[in-house]
Design an enzyme around this catalytic site. Structure first.
Site, PDB file in Angstrom:
ATOM      1  CE  LYS A 115       6.281  12.770   8.076  1.00 53.77           C
ATOM      2  NZ  LYS A 115       6.319  14.307   7.978  1.00 53.77           N
ATOM      3  CG  ASN A 124      13.579  23.890   3.338  1.00 53.28           C
ATOM      4  OD1 ASN A 124      14.218  24.133   4.234  1.00 53.28           O
ATOM      5  ND2 ASN A 124      14.083  23.013   2.629  1.00 53.28           N
ATOM      6  CG  ASP A 184      12.039   9.188   2.677  1.00 47.97           C
ATOM      7  OD1 ASP A 184      12.962   9.328   3.654  1.00 47.97           O
ATOM      8  OD2 ASP A 184      10.800   9.445   2.989  1.00 47.97           O
ATOM      9  CG  PHE A 189      13.801  16.011  13.495  1.00 50.43           C
ATOM     10  CD1 PHE A 189      14.870  15.219  13.685  1.00 50.43           C
ATOM     11  CD2 PHE A 189      13.468  17.203  14.223  1.00 50.43           C
ATOM     12  CE1 PHE A 189      15.649  15.792  15.071  1.00 50.43           C
ATOM     13  CE2 PHE A 189      14.221  17.423  15.436  1.00 50.43           C
ATOM     14  CZ  PHE A 189      15.351  16.593  15.870  1.00 50.43           C
ATOM     15  CG  ASP A 224       8.856  15.980   0.293  1.00 50.71           C
ATOM     16  OD1 ASP A 224       9.469  15.317   0.741  1.00 50.71           O
ATOM     17  OD2 ASP A 224       7.865  17.004   0.973  1.00 50.71           O
TER      18      ASP A 224
HETATM   19  O1  C5P Z   1       8.453  12.626   5.015  1.00 50.43           O
HETATM   20  P1  C5P Z   1       8.760  13.948   5.659  1.00 50.43           P
HETATM   21  O2  C5P Z   1       9.712  14.873   4.727  1.00 50.43           O
HETATM   22  O3  C5P Z   1       7.743  14.546   6.382  1.00 50.43           O
HETATM   23  O4  C5P Z   1       9.739  13.386   6.727  1.00 50.43           O
HETATM   24  C1  C5P Z   1      10.658  14.034   7.633  1.00 50.43           C
HETATM   25  C2  C5P Z   1      12.011  13.283   7.993  1.00 50.43           C
HETATM   26  O5  C5P Z   1      12.431  12.637   6.878  1.00 50.43           O
HETATM   27  C3  C5P Z   1      12.948  14.074   8.469  1.00 50.43           C
HETATM   28  O6  C5P Z   1      13.872  13.464   9.354  1.00 50.43           O
HETATM   29  C4  C5P Z   1      13.749  14.114   7.131  1.00 50.43           C
HETATM   30  O7  C5P Z   1      14.958  14.706   7.409  1.00 50.43           O
HETATM   31  C5  C5P Z   1      13.734  12.869   6.490  1.00 50.43           C
HETATM   32  N1  C5P Z   1      13.507  13.169   4.835  1.00 50.43           N
HETATM   33  C6  C5P Z   1      14.687  12.420   4.088  1.00 50.43           C
HETATM   34  N2  C5P Z   1      14.662  12.377   2.823  1.00 50.43           N
HETATM   35  C7  C5P Z   1      13.658  12.959   2.293  1.00 50.43           C
HETATM   36  C8  C5P Z   1      12.515  13.546   3.183  1.00 50.43           C
HETATM   37  C9  C5P Z   1      12.550  13.558   4.306  1.00 50.43           C
HETATM   38  O8  C5P Z   1      15.763  11.748   4.751  1.00 50.43           O
HETATM   39  N3  C5P Z   1      13.614  13.048   0.939  1.00 50.43           N
END
Ligand code: C5P
Length: 397
Positions: free
Chosen positions: A340, A211, A309, A326, A280
């Site tokens: 969130k 990304n 996650d 974030f 994701d």
């Molecule tokens: O769920 P989302 O990706 O929108 O959430 C963003 C936050 O979660 C950010 O702080 C990102 O670093 C963290 N994150 C994570 N592991 C993932 C996805 C997101 O630590 N697989």
């Protein structure tokens, strides 16, 4: 500018590393500081006052008896409005003088004559044997005990051809130390773990899914946390950024690798800040060999699996650190941000206002916590990193 309005007295003593003081002067000036150079007689054998005058744009003083200062007291005049005195390079002999309060030339005298509120920082530069000599080590210990900050030295190749401890820090490193010295030490003694940058999910050995995250925000927070006195570990996806000075960086590629490194290190940290833009999904059927085009219209069928996650996993640990997440949303940030924060079970979530922040130097943030949300003024990411570290420190009490 990091040193806007700061007045630095830069003292040079005898040593080959004097050539680095020229670069340091430029760096300090670029950062907004005014630089008043003072040199010992020995230093003038290595670099001329003319060079230092040209770079600093100010008269260089070398002599206690210099009558260009109206009251003939340069040791007083040059120190009364200084914000810091930095001795770089600092020779073995000058460390001895500082440790004993000697006043036998202008530079040593002004160090003793400085108001006690003016911080003194020294960057030792000497041969490895000279540095290791018990007398030098005694003097170093005395300087620390007197509240004088020792910047370095580093280990490495030396001008004399030998290798070891005693190399002066590089000008950029000294600059970082000087900038850090003006920041509040709100995270002194704390351990901070961060993720930053994008992740890269392979499709085959030469292709992958990533990304637009540049890592700038995460790196700025890592730098700010270190400036605030924390011991910082940065787990980074692929970026083109330099590691912030004094930060321990661990490189990873995939979300799974980032997850494994973070979870193996999370315990023992006081704060975890998840800034990385973690993919994701990963490609479940990634190929070990490069995928070949087999014919017109033929496309590979990719299958996806969900990545762990990382933030939610750390937030679920029994002895979890204070967790900060974030969010970059393309719409309804206020609604999705709070949702969130609750879903991930974290006390603080930082929302990027507008998702076009990727790769930019500036950003605008909104903080979500139990008390509601709070917008931070738009600023460059370095400044925001410091503001955010202050906000986190305040919440930690
Ligand atoms: O769920 P989302 O990706 O929108 O959430 C963003 C936050 O979660 C950010 O702080 C990102 O670093 C963290 N994150 C994570 N592991 C993932 C996805 C997101 O630590 N697989």
């Amino acid at each position: 500018m990091d040193l806007a309005g700061k007045r630095i007295v830069l003292g040079l003593t005898g040593g080959v590393a004097c050539y680095k003081a020229a670069e340091l002067t430029r760096g300090l000036s670029k950062a907004g500081a005014s630089v008043q150079v003072v040199m010992t007689r020995a230093a003038t054998h290595f670099i001329t006052p003319v060079t230092m005058q040209a770079l600093s744009g100010r008269t260089v003083y070398t002599d206690q008896w210099d009558d260009r200062i109206a009251n003939n007291m340069p040791h007083i005049d040059l120190t009364r409005d200084a914000d810091a005195i930095v001795i770089a390079p600092c020779s073995t002999d000058f460390m001895f003088k500082l440790a004993h309060g000697a006043c036998d030339d202008l530079l040593s005298t002004l160090c003793v004559a400085r108001p006690i509120t003016v911080p003194l920082m020294v960057a030792p530069a000497m041969n490895v044997e000279m540095w290791q000599n018990p007398a030098t080590q005694r003097n170093a210990a005395q300087l620390r005990a007197d509240g004088i900050a020792l910047l370095g030295p580093d280990a490495g190749e030396q001008a004399c051809g030998e290798t070891g401890m005693g190399r002066m820090l590089e000008p950029e490193q000294l600059l970082e130390e000087i900038i850090a010295s003006f920041q509040s030490k709100a995270l002194a003694g704390k351990r901070v773990l961060l993720t930053a940058g994008p992740t890269f999910e392979p499709i085959d050995p030469v292709r992958g899914i990533t990304n637009l995250s540049s890592g700038k925000m995460g790196y700025a927070i890592a730098r700010a946390a270190r400036e605030a006195g924390a011991e910082v570990t940065l787990v980074s996806g692929p970026t083109a950024l330099e590691t912030p000075y004094g930060v321990h960086r661990i490189n990873v590629q995939t979300a799974q690798q980032m997850h494994d490194v973070v979870l193996s290190r999370a315990a023992g940290n006081d704060i975890f800040i998840a800034v990385a833009a973690v993919a994701d999904w990963r490609v479940a059927n990634a190929s070990e060999q490069k995928l070949k085009k087999t014919g017109a219209g033929d496309v590979p069928q990719l299958e996806f699996a969900q990545n762990p996650d990382i933030l939610a996993a750390v937030a679920a640990l029994p002895d979890k650190p204070y967790c900060v997440g974030f969010a970059a949303e393309s719409e309804k940030l206020l609604e999705y941000g709070e949702e969130k924060r609750r879903r991930k079970g974290i006390p603080l979530l930082v929302g990027n206002i507008g998702h076009q922040t990727f790769g930019k130097d500036e950003n605008e943030l909104v903080l979500f916590d139990d008390a509601g949300h709070q917008r931070l003024p738009r600023a460059d990411k370095r400044t925001l990193g410091r503001v955010l570290v202050g906000e986190i420190a305040r919440r930690l009490g």
